[in-house]
Structure formats: C-alpha cells, structure tokens
Write an enzyme that holds these catalytic residues in place. Structure first.
Site, short mmCIF file in Angstrom:
data_model
loop_
_atom_site.label_atom_id
_atom_site.label_comp_id
_atom_site.label_asym_id
_atom_site.label_seq_id
_atom_site.Cartn_x
_atom_site.Cartn_y
_atom_site.Cartn_z
N HIS A 1 2.27 -17.77 1.67
CA HIS A 1 3.04 -18.60 2.59
C HIS A 1 2.87 -18.06 4.00
CE1 HIS A 1 4.58 -20.63 -0.79
NE2 HIS A 1 5.83 -20.23 -0.81
N CYS B 1 10.71 -17.57 -2.20
CA CYS B 1 9.39 -17.11 -1.77
C CYS B 1 9.14 -17.30 -0.28
CB CYS B 1 8.29 -17.82 -2.59
SG CYS B 1 8.38 -19.61 -2.57
N ARG C 1 21.77 -16.82 -6.24
CA ARG C 1 21.46 -16.09 -5.01
C ARG C 1 22.59 -16.12 -3.99
NH1 ARG C 1 15.81 -18.78 -4.08
NH2 ARG C 1 14.58 -17.73 -5.70
N GLY D 1 5.69 -18.99 -17.69
CA GLY D 1 5.58 -19.72 -16.43
C GLY D 1 4.74 -18.99 -15.40
#
Lengths: 360, 360, 360, 360
Positions: A252, A160, A121, A23
């Site tokens: 980002h 992210c 998480r 990926g």
C-alpha cells in the site's frame, strides 16, 4: 520471500494456533512462522467442513514462495474452545464477522488471541497495538479481563492501510500533529481472495474501499493516543483519508500531508525517521525490522515493486519529503499490506507479548 | 471511440495543420478531426527526416479506433514558416523543447498556433485557455502581438493533469477557493510513447512525475485567475499536488480536498457542477461536451474504465463529494488525459477562436 | 528473492567479473553472486562513460530484493583486455552487438567468458551449454582455442525462452523427438529495461518478438544435439515456435506439443521429468536446483506468479501433460527468464567449468 | 464503442427479449441493440428477485460506453413462457445451467431462442451457426421442431474462443484442413463478472480454462462440418487446443498452426481471407462486418488493444502468416470475445433468421 530469522531458536518453541489459516492472511502467517525461533505452528484452524483434511489439500496458496512442507501435512481443525486454552497463543486471521463471534470464546477459554480482524479494534477495552508505537496499551488487558471475565485476552493490530501511516507519523509526533491528509494507492491483496475482480483492476483504479477511510482515521487516533488506565484517549489530530484500489498485488502506497504544531525543519523529520528505534528493536523481537523506517532520497521512491520487501516486508519505506503549500509537509510512504499490514503485525504482537512475559 | 459531430458541416471547412502529427497527442488530434464540421486536416507536419513519406507509413497508431483513411494518405511535411501563414490554423502537439523553438516562428509568420506544449503556458503574454473557464484570456493576444511583433499568435491549453482539476474547481470558485490539495492517479499515455517502461508499471505505482506537481499548481492559479489588460493575475489560492503514475492506459483520476472562504452545502456544490454551462456550450462549439461536468452519485465512481469516454472524452466526471476532516470537502474527479487533457483541449481552443472570429 | 547457498564457502573464492553489470541481467548476476560459496564479485564492468563511478550510483536496480551492500561500493570499470587475463572468470551480460565485439577480445586475453548474449551461441566452435543437458559440449573449447588462437574461451548459455523448452525435452529425448510445437507467453523483463513500453503491455498482448522464434528453433536443436569432436550435430527434430509478450514481469510460460518416435505412456513422461537428475546435481554445483524439474498435478499450473521462484528460480515447473490430438502429447512449462533463463544460466555454466577444472 | 448502423430503420422494428440481460454478455446485447434498424429491445429478463426493478438500478454496467438511456428505464421481468410466444425473438445470454432449463421452455412456447450458452451447442438437433460459415445448418430446425414438438426453436452461436478460429479457417477450408493446433491468449471478460480474481491476473497467466479446450475442438468440427438432412456431420479434422487466460480485458488472441491436404501458396491463403465474403454480407445484415476478415501485413499484429474493435468488434483480424516447421502454416488471429464471440454472434444469428424469413 524467505524470512531470515537470525536468532538462535529457543530451547522449547511455543506452540501457536492460526484461525482462518487457509485465507490470504492466514497463509501469510503460516509462511512467516517457518523457521521462527520462538514459535511453532501447532494448529491450523478453518471452518468445520474442512476439519480433518490436510492443510496442503485445502489451501489455495498465494504467497510468492512455496508453503512450508511441515505445514502442508498438518490436519485442519474446526474451531474449538471447549477446554482450558490457558497457555495457548492464537493468531486470528478470520473475517470480521467470524472474528466477532469466535475470538471472545477463545479469550474466555484462556487463549491469548492476536487478532488481525477489525471486529474489536475500536473496542473500549481492547488494545490496538503497533509494538513500535504503543506497547503500553497492553496495560488495557487487565481492564479487559476484569470487565469481560476472561482468563485470556484479545489484542488487535491495525488495518493494513493504517499501519504505514501510523509508523510514519509516530517518530514525528513529538512536533505535534495538527492535521493529516492521506490518499492511498492500495494493493489488490488487501481485499483478500478472490477479492477484487480482474475486470475492475485491469486498466483501472477504483477510488473507493468500503469502510477503509473511517478505519484509517479512527485507528490512527487510537494508536497514537494514550491509555489512561481507565480508557483510551484518542489523539485529537484531524485526519482525512481517501482510499483507492490500484492494479498492484502487494504494497500500500500512501501520499501524506501533515501540519505540525511546531513545524520542524525537513532534516529534523528525516532524522526522526532514520533514528526511530523502539521497543521491538530493544527487545530483539525476531520479526522486528532493523530499522523500522527506511527513508530514501531518490525522487521516485518508494514504489511497491522496489520497496515492499524492505526489512523482509516489515519496514516502512518513506520518500519525497517536501514542503506542502496547503499543510506543512508532504511525503509518500509504503508498507507491505499482508506482511507489515496484517500477518507480520499480528506476529510482532505475539512476540511482544511473549517478550513481556504475558505468555509462555 | 468514434466522435459524434452532430452539427452540419460548414460550406467551406477551414484547413488546419498539425505539428508533431505522428506523436501520441498528434495522432489523437488527427483522429478527432475526422468528420469535423468546421475543420479539415490539411497538413501533417513532422520532423525533417520523415518529410515526403505517407502519414500512414510513419505513424505508429495508438488511438483505440482505426486512423482516418484520408489522413493515412497525406504526405508528411517538414516544419515550414518561410511564407505568409496569415490564415493558417495550427495545432502544435510538439514536445516542449521543439515547441519552444518552432511555435514562435509559426506565430511570427502569421499562424494561429494552438499549443498543447508546456513551453509558453506560463508566459506573461500567452493565454492559457480552457474555453469553459477563461475564454476572456484570449484578450491577452493583443498584448502578445504587440510585444512580440507577431502577426499570428500562440494560444496554449493546460497540462493533462491540470484540466480535470480546473474544470472541477471553476463552478465552485464563487464560494472562494482558499486551499486545494490534490493527489493524482495518472495514466501511462500522459507520458507519450514509448514513455513509461512496462517494468515500471506492471504491479507498480510510481509516485513521481517530473515537473508535474509544479505545473498543476501554477497553471491552475493562472487559469482560474484574471487578465487585467496588462498582465495575468493568478489566483491566490494555496494549491498542493502529489502526482503518481498508475497502470492505466488513459484517464487521469484525481483525489481533491478543498477549503472554501464561504463553505457551501454539499447540494450547492453538486448543483454548481451539474448546472455548469459556459461559453463553448453557448457557442455550440462542435467539440464542446454537453454537459462539461457529470456528477455521479455511486459510491465507487468515477473510474478510468467506466468514465473516461463520457462526453466523447471531453467531459469531466466527478464523484464521492463528502466532508473532509482537514479541509472542507473532498471529492474525486476524472478526465481523459489525451482527449480533454490534450488533443481535445487544443481543438476546443481552435473552435473557440473560430467562433469568436479570430480565425477564418 | 534471497538465494540460499547452503554449501560451505571455499577457502579462497574465485574472483569474477561481470560485463554489462548495470543492465537487467547484469544486476541479476550481481544479486546471485551475493553469498556465493565459490565465487566473489571482483569487477563490475560497464561502458567507458561510467568508469570510476560507484556501482550503486549508476545502477537502476530492478531485482525485487535489495542490492548487495558490497556491490554498491564497487567502482565501475571500463572494458579492459590489455593485460593477461589468464585466470579471470567473466560473465558477459552485454547486448549482442557489444558482445560480438568485446567477448573475443577477452577470450584472446585469456579470460573464460560465460556469455548470455546471442552473438556466438550458434557459432561453429562455441559451445551452447545447459549443464543438465550437454556438459559434454565443453569439449568444443579445444577446437575453439585452436581455431581462434585464444588462450581463453567463450561459453554461451541459451536464450531465455529456449531454456524452459530444452530442459522439458531433455528428459524425454530418449523416446525420440520427432516434432515439437511451442507457443510462448513471455515476460516483459525478457526485453531488458526500458524494453517494452507500458502502452504496449497494459491490457494487451504482442504476438511478436524479433528474432525469438528463430532462436528457440535453432538453439534447441544445437543443445539437444551432439558434439562430434569436429563440429556440432544439431538434432533433426522439426521445431516450430510462436513467441508472444504478455503483461507479466518475470517468468516465461510455454505451451508445448510433442510427437515422439516411440510414444511413451504419460506416466513414463512424468517419471522421466521427476527423476531427472544430471551433472550439476551430481557435482553439487551451488546454483543447481534440486530437482531441476518440478511436475505439478494441479489442473491450472504452472503459473508465473506461483512457480517462477521454484528452486530459487533455477527449476522448471511443468504441468498439464495430456494427449494432443495433433501431435502426441501437450504440456505447459515455466521458467524464470532472468534467473534460469539468463543470469543463473551463465552462473551455472561458470560453476560447471570450475567443477570440471577448466578454471581456478 | 458506438455502433454505426448505417441502414435505414425498417418501418416497424421487431421486438426482441434478452434473457440474462444484466450479465456481461446480456448488457453487451443491450448495448448493440441501441439504434438497431431492424430490432427493438422490448423485454429485459433476469432472475425472479429483480423482477419489477428498473434495468438501470440493477445492472452493473461493464461496457466501455454508456448504457442506452431507453434501456435503463425498462423494467426487469422474470422468465415467462406461460403464454403463446409465437412471434417472439429471444436472445439468451444465460449461464449454461439456467439455459439448459429455460431455453427449451421458451422454444416450446413458440419463441425463437438465439442462445449464447453452451448448453445445447453440441445437441444433435440444434444448429450451431456462424452466419458467414454455415447458414445452411438452420435447416436442422425442421428436425428440431419435429423431434421436440416445439413451435419455436433454439439456435446457438459458438463459444467466444471458437469463433475466431472457425472464421479464420472457413475461407481456407477449400484446401482441406488436415490438422489444426491452436493456443489461445484469452481475455478476462470471457469469464464473465466477477469472473477471474485480480490476484490471478496481475503479473500472471493462467494456462487453464475449464472445459474450453474441449469446446473449441468439438464446436469447430461441428461448424465446419455439414448438415445431412438427418444429422450433423462434423469435420474429421484433428484439432488440438491449449487455452490460457491473460491480463487483457477484451479480445481473444489465438496462435494457430494448420496442415492442409493440398498445401496452398501463402498468397492464396491471404487472398482467401481478404476476399472472403458470405451470406451476411450478401444479405446486408446490419451487424455484418465489411469485411469479415482483415489481414494485416505488419510483423506484430493483431493485438487486442489495436485490433479488437475492427469492424465494430465483429471482424476477425489475422496476421503473421508464415511457414510452420511442424504443420504447414502458422498465423495469429484475434476477435472481440464479447462482441463477435458472444453478443454480436447471437445478434447476427437473429438478423440472419429475420432475413431468411424465419421470424417476423
């Protein structure tokens, strides 16, 4: 991007496995492991149907520099947690649903799983670690093992879009974070491949990313909060996020406004950023950026094109600190979403664990 | 985009001049005037050096539909305010520095100047008008004329990024606007032509637009404020803007958070938007959108590609109303920056003035 | 991109000057010189008005990796050819009009000018050199010096769109090149900065680049032709080019059809490319790619994103060799326009000249 | 884009069904049928699982103007060919594999199927029609019906990249087309939705589209060839295509080189294009562009942004006619791939059939 590991290699590099190696994040991990002084890519794991095939035949490479020659010749393996994985380091770049199922099995078999997936998480017993911010959360692993009966463990890194925000806030957390409002300009690679259709991003912005705003808000509170010994104490800061996808490949960008409990001078904030140094730098972790935060004084920075590769993609670039008429201050931060925000984040967690003697 | 003026044409259409007719906003004005039932493009004015040339030879057309055939044959004129312009309607699409110099001369010579430039927007005696919001500010013209000794007048419309915000806020102003935080995703056309270099917008975002944040903050306060008879009373709302340029041709998208004095229910806000109707609709102005505000319930709207041409580019599309953990509510708004945010804004002001008998 | 000069540095690196050092190509040269084993950036030259300023203050950096720290502290110098420049290496990244005026003055003062400008490429006495193809054209310098009375010389490299074509054709020139038809997909950086407006490249293609088609046709003939001792003998091949600009930052892609005098088998062509090795490789020039040409068997390569940095941006990637129903074969080639097509081309010419003892 | 059908509506408009109505081409057909003077959208057909749902709930609208209100309220139907469809007009916007299966069943049940799919384009008994070029190919329907035993028929239109080439060539076919070489710059919408991933088109070009080059070559020969009564006689012209995908939403641009048997003067070619008028114009078909071909004299046209909506997206824009050093002439053509190249092509075929009395 060619990584620049300047450290001499250890006598014996530790073998590491990558789950989801084909990926977008998995291949970034494979790329970052090239020439790594402590770690050696030993196993590339993908779905059953590709088992036995050469990595080079199956992977559709999207990193901007060529794949490591050695990796191309590795044979893909199916997930396997049947034996004793006691000494095995594993980076999981799996999609969340697969991570939810497979990662605990690896942990049970003894592996140390460093997961980029969102599945665990926010779990009560799973640390969500940014080495510069909350390395002490690794203490939760004792609880995790006890509670789950695992010999191994799961250690996660943030989403992210969370990473840039938390690294920008951590150095100024001492002034008290009362309220934080963030609007993101997120890159296409954050959605994986094929991810976002080109017809949705040519001449367009999509002001919505499923689940993203909730992740930023919850993960930031957990990372900036504490570990009490018995549980996580999320920070009480009020956080509001709006997340949008823009026609950018990587990087980002986030526009942030902050209200402090004890409002500092602008110079204090900039100093806090520029002088920020933490555990990874002290430990000399191979992937630790020097420095972690770059503050730029130009009026029009950071920008994805110009700043995403700062610190080999592991640094956060900040600019435009100025007064905010609604909260106290506002600024703009940028981080590379597949390096600092994913593959590099997991790798830095591996290095932290190795340096702390958890593995190897 | 082909405009759809459904009104029957007036017996005699009023002649109108366009200053800066070859620029990006000027040509959009020329395009919108095609088939206009009340107005007829009579003069295209550009710089001295092009005087006498055919409009079609000089203009570098950027509107997505072909230029009106009649306009192409008009001869460009140099600015001229030597005679009595008493009955002349003028739309100014000049750059700010030229506007500062030329518009007062036109006003002095008797022209009614509808300016898209920023030069006089914040002027003490000049109305900054959005017909749906503050048509009453036109009352300031009496002061303007008296103070300046002009027979004509200057009427301004807001900056392209201000318009979407003010139209989204006006319907909910009744709940009291305490604080407003806005982050913009602005299109390339907002910078004119050639404007932003392609190397700055391919695979990139620029988190800075010179002067833009100050304009949004100040103009919004003036528009949403009142005219006391002797001066403008800007709204006391605290407003904070962050402005960024994204790789989009047309359509400014804005992420907005608002804190109210009397916090309404979400349904009240959506109703306020959907039911919003104002002077331009009541007067049946040809360029007035029906409705002005479109609220979309989908999770991922508005988007520039899908929504910028709503209401022939004169409507504002809003979506994603939800609770904000920092202020009260947050939402996303979109408006076409060169139509609603520039050319169409000036034109709607002309129509308002005509309908109110100020001209013609 | 970080360059990887693996050669050990010479005892004494030769000082080099860069004219037009702040431009897009100039800064790429500055970037490539970082860590160069043979050469040391000694002088950054720009226009008079910037003389004395720090390079770092003036340059608007567009290379994707940070500028070399040492370069940022250099003082910009005005062009100066008053003294004896006898031992000076100069790379000229000037615009063509300035190159036309300044380069001869440098050559007259004794400098070896390696020019990326088009001004003298087609000149009767000036070699247009691609080190892998026609290093023998350097023999023309004797004529040049004699004819012009220069102590120094001007050596040019081709246009950014010529380089990919000539390097793809050179290995198969042995089969006789009868006719060549090329259509280009050129990157925005080929037009410099600010160059092409974003409104011309978002959601658009511009099928025209001023002068480009003529350059490809003429330069290719000169490079693939010979130097007779008394003049250049351009190749008689018929070449037809169509040049278009596409929304890509870096990397010119070219679709090529070729008719041979002696039609080879496909395998012969691919072998010719893959086995192509030439003077720069034999001499071990620091910037020489190994190999120069990479042929990829995948159906959808080369692509700018995936292939432009092959060989540190100095290699040409070719793919899709197949029969052409009009000429004999067709294929697609890609090269990095500001590295192999400009800065790196000039630098490789410097290295060739140094290795051949022309300088230093 | 708002269509401008200027014809008065017929007394009774013919009902029409759209297969694959929710896809990218299907929704474009739905959009074009709004206000159509001859035809009325009666049935929107999609896959079984959506049967019964409102069109507006299921369709993910990608046309740049809002969907027709009436269409949004239609109920989606499953494919149905059980009864007698004798008088039914059907436009098929199905994917090729579904078209292969379903279209013959509709034809057998009596429907006149106008297919945009590639399934039967090259079939021996199926006409591949561009109304301006080969309306006489409709004569093949008699053979088709006899051979297949159908009461209805299948009529196909060409691939989106074929249409621009054939319309550019048809007016100059009289000079004899010996060889044609075409390189395409194709828009993302040609691949449907989601189609091409944004990571494959931001800052990139993909020089390969599966099956596309073969389609252009074969379809062009069939369209420009004849119908002998017993079979199709494809044109013997040698055609070579290279097809690439570029970061553009709509509009296929094509660089074309042509060799003629009797080489005309440039003026003859331009006249042939400008004066080209054919059956659809003579019959006054509602979707026929006036003119079909627009030749532009500017050096940098056609461009997707500026020219794709010419003639409401039904015209072909050509520019840059000049000598070619390899063949005789070269030029650049542009057509809107989802209007002229797909939905509008099928619709124009319907109109042709209606005007010729085949239906209704």
């Amino acid at each position: 991007m060619r990584r620049s590991y300047t450290q001499p290699a250890r006598e014996r590099r530790l073998p590491i496995s990558v789950l989801g190696a084909t990926g977008l994040v998995g291949q970034r991990v494979v790329s970052l492991l090239e020439g790594h002084p402590w770690l050696e890519l030993a196993h590339v794991v993908a779905s059953e149907r590709h088992a036995g095939a050469r990595y080079g035949e199956v992977v559709r490479w999207h990193v901007e520099t060529p794949p490591p020659a050695a990796a191309l010749d590795l044979r893909l393996e199916a997930p396997d947690f049947s034996g004793d994985l006691g000494s095995q380091l594993v980076i999981s770049a799996l999609p969340s649903d697969q991570a939810r199922e497979l990662e605990p099995r690896y942990a049970q078999a003894g592996a140390l799983v460093f997961s980029n997936a969102s599945a665990y998480r926010m779990d009560d017993a799973t640390p969500l670690v940014v080495p510069e911010i909350n390395p002490d959360h690794l203490a939760a692993l004792a609880s995790q093992r006890k509670q789950r009966g695992w010999r191994g463990a799961i250690i996660t890194n943030p989403n992210c879009s969370t990473i840039g925000l938390t690294l920008a806030l951590a150095p100024v957390q001492r002034f008290g974070l009362r309220r934080v409002l963030v609007t993101t300009f997120q890159a296409a690679s954050g959605a994986g491949y094929p991810g976002v259709a080109s017809l949705d991003l040519i001449d367009n912005v999509i002001p919505y990313i499923d689940g993203e705003e909730e992740k930023i808000e919850a993960e930031t509170r957990k990372i900036l909060g504490g570990w009490s010994g018995g549980g996580f104490d999320p920070l009480a800061t009020r956080i509001s996020a709006t997340c949008a996808r823009v026609p950018v490949r990587d990087g980002h960008l986030e526009a942030v406004s902050v209200e402090f409990e004890r409002r500092p001078e602008p110079e204090e904030i900039i100093s806090a950023w520029r002088e920020f140094t933490a555990e990874p730098q002290r430990l000399g972790l191979p992937s630790a950026p020097q420095p972690t935060i770059v503050y730029r004084a130009e009026s029009n920075r950071p920008q994805p094109i110009a700043d995403r590769l700062t610190g080999d993609g592991m640094a956060v670039t900040i600019g435009r600190l100025r007064l905010c008429d609604v909260l106290d201050y506002k600024f703009v931060a940028l981080s590379h979403n597949t390096i600092r925000g994913a593959a590099g984040a997991a790798l830095l967690n591996v290095e932290l664990a190795v340096a702390q003697g958890l593995a190897g």
